[in-house]
Motif scaffolding. Sequence first.
Motif, short mmCIF file in Angstrom:
data_model
loop_
_atom_site.label_atom_id
_atom_site.label_comp_id
_atom_site.label_asym_id
_atom_site.label_seq_id
_atom_site.Cartn_x
_atom_site.Cartn_y
_atom_site.Cartn_z
N LEU A 160 0.48 -4.78 -14.34
CA LEU A 160 0.64 -6.21 -14.10
C LEU A 160 -0.23 -6.63 -12.92
O LEU A 160 -0.29 -5.94 -11.90
N HIS A 161 -0.90 -7.78 -13.07
CA HIS A 161 -1.65 -8.37 -11.96
C HIS A 161 -0.74 -9.37 -11.26
O HIS A 161 -0.12 -10.22 -11.88
N ILE A 162 -0.65 -9.24 -9.95
CA ILE A 162 0.30 -10.03 -9.18
C ILE A 162 -0.43 -10.81 -8.10
O ILE A 162 -1.27 -10.26 -7.38
N LEU A 163 -0.12 -12.09 -8.02
CA LEU A 163 -0.63 -12.95 -6.95
C LEU A 163 0.55 -13.31 -6.06
O LEU A 163 1.60 -13.75 -6.55
N GLY A 164 0.39 -13.11 -4.75
CA GLY A 164 1.55 -13.31 -3.90
C GLY A 164 1.28 -14.05 -2.61
O GLY A 164 0.14 -14.11 -2.13
N GLU A 165 2.36 -14.59 -2.07
CA GLU A 165 2.33 -15.23 -0.76
C GLU A 165 3.57 -14.81 0.02
O GLU A 165 4.62 -14.55 -0.55
N THR A 166 3.39 -14.75 1.34
CA THR A 166 4.49 -14.43 2.24
C THR A 166 4.70 -15.59 3.21
O THR A 166 3.72 -16.19 3.67
N ARG A 167 5.96 -15.87 3.50
CA ARG A 167 6.26 -16.95 4.44
C ARG A 167 7.44 -16.54 5.33
O ARG A 167 8.41 -15.94 4.86
N TRP A 168 7.31 -16.85 6.61
CA TRP A 168 8.41 -16.64 7.55
C TRP A 168 8.57 -17.94 8.34
O TRP A 168 8.07 -18.09 9.43
N PHE A 169 9.24 -18.91 7.71
CA PHE A 169 9.44 -20.22 8.33
C PHE A 169 10.85 -20.29 8.92
O PHE A 169 11.69 -19.43 8.70
N ALA A 170 11.09 -21.36 9.61
CA ALA A 170 12.42 -21.58 10.18
C ALA A 170 13.36 -22.20 9.15
O ALA A 170 14.58 -22.14 9.30
N THR A 171 12.78 -22.78 8.09
CA THR A 171 13.59 -23.46 7.07
C THR A 171 13.23 -22.91 5.69
O THR A 171 12.14 -22.34 5.49
N PRO A 172 14.12 -23.07 4.71
CA PRO A 172 13.84 -22.56 3.37
C PRO A 172 12.64 -23.23 2.73
O PRO A 172 12.26 -24.35 3.09
N MET A 173 12.05 -22.54 1.75
CA MET A 173 10.95 -23.10 0.99
C MET A 173 11.46 -24.28 0.15
O MET A 173 12.59 -24.25 -0.36
N THR A 174 10.62 -25.28 0.01
CA THR A 174 10.98 -26.49 -0.72
C THR A 174 10.31 -26.51 -2.09
O THR A 174 9.44 -25.68 -2.40
N GLY A 175 10.71 -27.48 -2.88
CA GLY A 175 10.08 -27.65 -4.19
C GLY A 175 8.59 -27.90 -4.07
O GLY A 175 7.80 -27.42 -4.89
N GLY A 176 8.17 -28.62 -3.05
CA GLY A 176 6.74 -28.89 -2.86
C GLY A 176 5.95 -27.62 -2.63
O GLY A 176 4.86 -27.43 -3.18
N SER B 63 0.83 -1.21 0.00
CA SER B 63 0.00 0.00 0.00
C SER B 63 0.86 1.25 0.00
O SER B 63 0.57 2.22 -0.71
N PHE B 64 1.91 1.25 0.79
CA PHE B 64 2.81 2.39 0.86
C PHE B 64 3.38 2.73 -0.51
O PHE B 64 3.53 3.91 -0.86
N HIS B 65 3.68 1.71 -1.30
CA HIS B 65 4.25 1.92 -2.62
C HIS B 65 3.19 2.05 -3.71
O HIS B 65 3.54 2.13 -4.90
N GLY B 66 1.92 2.07 -3.34
CA GLY B 66 0.85 2.30 -4.31
C GLY B 66 0.48 1.10 -5.15
O GLY B 66 0.00 1.26 -6.28
N TRP B 67 0.64 -0.11 -4.60
CA TRP B 67 0.35 -1.33 -5.34
C TRP B 67 -1.08 -1.84 -5.12
O TRP B 67 -1.45 -2.87 -5.66
N HIS B 68 -1.87 -1.19 -4.33
CA HIS B 68 -3.29 -1.51 -4.12
C HIS B 68 -3.52 -2.99 -3.79
O HIS B 68 -4.23 -3.70 -4.52
N PRO B 69 -2.95 -3.48 -2.71
CA PRO B 69 -3.11 -4.91 -2.39
C PRO B 69 -4.50 -5.25 -1.90
O PRO B 69 -5.21 -4.41 -1.35
N LYS B 70 -4.87 -6.51 -2.13
CA LYS B 70 -6.12 -7.06 -1.62
C LYS B 70 -5.86 -8.43 -1.03
O LYS B 70 -5.01 -9.18 -1.53
N LYS B 71 -6.59 -8.74 0.02
CA LYS B 71 -6.59 -10.09 0.57
C LYS B 71 -7.79 -10.80 -0.03
O LYS B 71 -8.92 -10.35 0.12
N ILE B 72 -7.53 -11.90 -0.76
CA ILE B 72 -8.65 -12.58 -1.42
C ILE B 72 -8.77 -14.00 -0.89
O ILE B 72 -7.79 -14.64 -0.49
N ARG B 73 -10.02 -14.47 -0.86
CA ARG B 73 -10.29 -15.85 -0.44
C ARG B 73 -11.20 -16.49 -1.49
O ARG B 73 -12.26 -15.97 -1.81
N ILE B 74 -10.73 -17.60 -2.02
CA ILE B 74 -11.48 -18.38 -2.98
C ILE B 74 -11.72 -19.75 -2.37
O ILE B 74 -10.85 -20.28 -1.68
N SER B 75 -12.87 -20.30 -2.64
CA SER B 75 -13.19 -21.60 -2.08
C SER B 75 -12.11 -22.62 -2.41
O SER B 75 -11.75 -22.82 -3.57
#
Length: 336
Positions: free
Chosen positions: A238-254, A213-225
């Motif tokens: 550009l339309h962007i779909l994103g996820e954020t993660r703060w885990f203890a270990t790196p993201m995996t291929g799965g 929002s600060f950078h003017g990207w107009h984010p939305k939280k969406i929920r789809i069934s």
Amino acid sequence: MVEDNSQDAAHAEDKLKVATYAVDYLQVYTETIDRYYPAVLQELITLDAAADMLPLYDRRLGADTDVVAAHAATDFYLFFVDAAQVSVDRLEQLPGRLDAGWTHTATYDRRLADVREWLDLRLPELAAVNMPNTDFFSFDTDYWQTQAREHGTAAARRDGDRAATNLPRIRETAHRSQERNQLAQRYLDLSTSGLTPQDRGTQFERLWRDLLSFHGWHPKKIRISGEDNDFTALYNGLHILGETRWFATPMTGGKMREFLAKLDTRPQTIGLFVSHSGYDDGALSVIRRSVATKTVVRFDQTDIDRLFLHRADLGDLFSEKLRDAYDYLFERDDQK
């Protein structure tokens, strides 16, 4: 010896005239700001912008301000500088090349630049005064005290009007700076807090949407069934779909395959994955194998730190990483 003493006395008298002029100039400058711009001044002080917009306000010659001056028979220059050594730091005779013809033909800005260069002026400059076609030292001190008050008043009115005009921009800049500081502090708090992993992940997701929002990207939280997404955003069409993660270990291929599956029904959407713990080799392999059909921009802790702690521009960083993702299509192994 008598001639040398006479020259020294004349030079000292000239310096006294310059100092007298400068003292009265600074005094009336401050008086004018106090009289006509008190509200502007107080707000600038609150916003920590007074020194930039009103550079000579409350300045004292020989205490926090000196002057460097240069003169010829038909020209005079005085520079207020941020220093506290002596009242008149230097008083120089202009060289022959900066003569009456040059004064007549050169623009104001060009003349100031040429004189600065000739003086090799290295001290931080606060303001400049130029009196073309004037033999400063042919007038007495009383005359130049009167001139100083006129010139100082005019300078204060000019700076005061400019400050008043620029206040909305200054307020906005200060507000955005405060917002950035708050975002940075929230990020640091996440790094040191005793939150549970789930709560930290939730707060990180909210923090990221606030950054968008600060950078003017107009984010939305969406929920789809049957599908949960942290945000969508818009950047340069550009339309962007994103996820954020703060885990203890790196993201995996799965994890990356799960994210890529959400892009299957969105062929015109670019993925943005933000992982504070980075990505393992399997995750990077999955992302790169998909680049021909799906584009994913990935941020790791280094990128997140740049955005929150070093005030990098989100759009610039995203564009840089997007280009890296696209350029992978054309990479060649130079060893083959």
